[in-house]
Design an enzyme around this catalytic site. Structure first.
Site, PDB file in Angstrom:
ATOM      1  N   GLU A  80       1.031  -4.394   0.454  1.00 52.70           N
ATOM      2  CA  GLU A  80      -0.414  -4.221   0.572  1.00 52.70           C
ATOM      3  C   GLU A  80      -0.780  -2.751   0.777  1.00 52.70           C
ATOM      4  O   GLU A  80      -0.171  -2.050   1.580  1.00 52.70           O
ATOM      5  CB  GLU A  80      -0.967  -5.064   1.719  1.00 52.70           C
ATOM      6  CG  GLU A  80      -0.706  -6.559   1.587  1.00 52.70           C
ATOM      7  CD  GLU A  80      -1.382  -7.184   0.372  1.00 52.70           C
ATOM      8  OE1 GLU A  80      -2.299  -6.541  -0.204  1.00 52.70           O
ATOM      9  OE2 GLU A  80      -0.996  -8.303  -0.002  1.00 52.70           O
ATOM     10  N   CYS A 143      -3.822 -12.597   8.094  1.00 55.79           N
ATOM     11  CA  CYS A 143      -2.981 -11.491   7.622  1.00 55.79           C
ATOM     12  C   CYS A 143      -3.769 -10.184   7.612  1.00 55.79           C
ATOM     13  O   CYS A 143      -3.328  -9.172   8.163  1.00 55.79           O
ATOM     14  CB  CYS A 143      -2.460 -11.792   6.219  1.00 55.79           C
ATOM     15  SG  CYS A 143      -1.240 -13.129   6.146  1.00 55.79           S
ATOM     16  N   HIS A 167       3.307  -9.025   1.954  1.00 53.48           N
ATOM     17  CA  HIS A 167       3.210 -10.461   1.726  1.00 53.48           C
ATOM     18  C   HIS A 167       4.447 -10.969   0.993  1.00 53.48           C
ATOM     19  O   HIS A 167       4.967 -10.292   0.089  1.00 53.48           O
ATOM     20  CB  HIS A 167       1.972 -10.794   0.887  1.00 53.48           C
ATOM     21  CG  HIS A 167       0.769 -11.116   1.707  1.00 53.48           C
ATOM     22  ND1 HIS A 167      -0.418 -10.407   1.630  1.00 53.48           N
ATOM     23  CD2 HIS A 167       0.552 -12.093   2.636  1.00 53.48           C
ATOM     24  CE1 HIS A 167      -1.299 -10.930   2.466  1.00 53.48           C
ATOM     25  NE2 HIS A 167      -0.736 -11.961   3.078  1.00 53.48           N
TER      26      HIS A 167
END
Length: 202
Positions: A80, A143, A167
């Site tokens: 991310e 998250c 992730h």
């Protein structure tokens, strides 16, 4: 050795297992490159998850913090790039809370960039034949709540700690309950995360 705090969430959404925390358990205590991995399980609950993470940072005093989460439907490990100041859930968390358009930090910046070398990390996995990619959305569930809260804490604390979020996809046994969903074996997932950590020390 330098400490790396690695966190993973408990199962949520009716799943009996969460690959994120399973990977953390496999990597707990390992020496990878110049880092000693310290594992921490987080509740999949808005608020308490971030509180537990910040307590872990105070107790561990790491140089790097990587939070892991499950992203069912993704084909590989996703690094991310950005956390947004928004909690907006399609399902309730494990405490039954379902926020709608709630900021993670009232009056905080709209977003934070990761401070992990995510391009290098993703490229390292791809070179090893492990499915990996960069992602511009960590969603708006717990998250992202933890990702944004982590980066905000690091920004205001002024401490030279790098942080970010990764992730991981479903495990094969989960994909069996979700026809058509891609998956990754836990062993490959753990290898990918180890390679990502090594990429930070090279």
């Amino acid at each position: 050795m330098r400490k790396l705090l690695l966190t993973g969430f408990e199962p949520f959404g009716g799943e009996p297992i969460n690959p994120a925390v399973e990977a953390v358990r496999r990597l707990q205590g390992r020496g990878i490159g110049s880092f000693e991995v310290v594992g921490l399980e987080l509740p999949t609950v808005f608020g308490p998850s971030l509180e537990r993470l910040l307590t872990g940072i105070r107790e561990t005093e790491p140089e790097v913090v990587i939070a892991l989460g499950q992203a069912g439907g993704r084909k590989g490990i996703s690094f991310e790039r950005i956390a947004v100041n928004l909690s907006d859930a399609d399902i309730a968390d494990n405490a039954g809370y379902r926020p709608v358009d709630v900021p993670v930090v009232p009056e905080g910046p709209a977003a934070y960039w990761t401070t992990l070398p995510v391009k290098r990390m993703a490229e390292r996995l791809q070179e090893k034949g492990i499915p990996a990619s960069l992602s511009l959305s960590a969603g708006t569930f717990v998250c992202n709540h933890v990702f944004y809260g982590l980066m905000h804490h690091l920004a205001v604390s002024g401490k030279p700690i790098r942080g970010g979020f990764i992730h991981v996809p479903y495990l094969p046994e989960q994909a069996e309950r979700h026809p058509g969903a891609p998956s990754m074996a836990l062993e490959q997932m753990v290898e990918g995360l180890e390679q990502a950590i090594r990429a930070m020390t090279e």
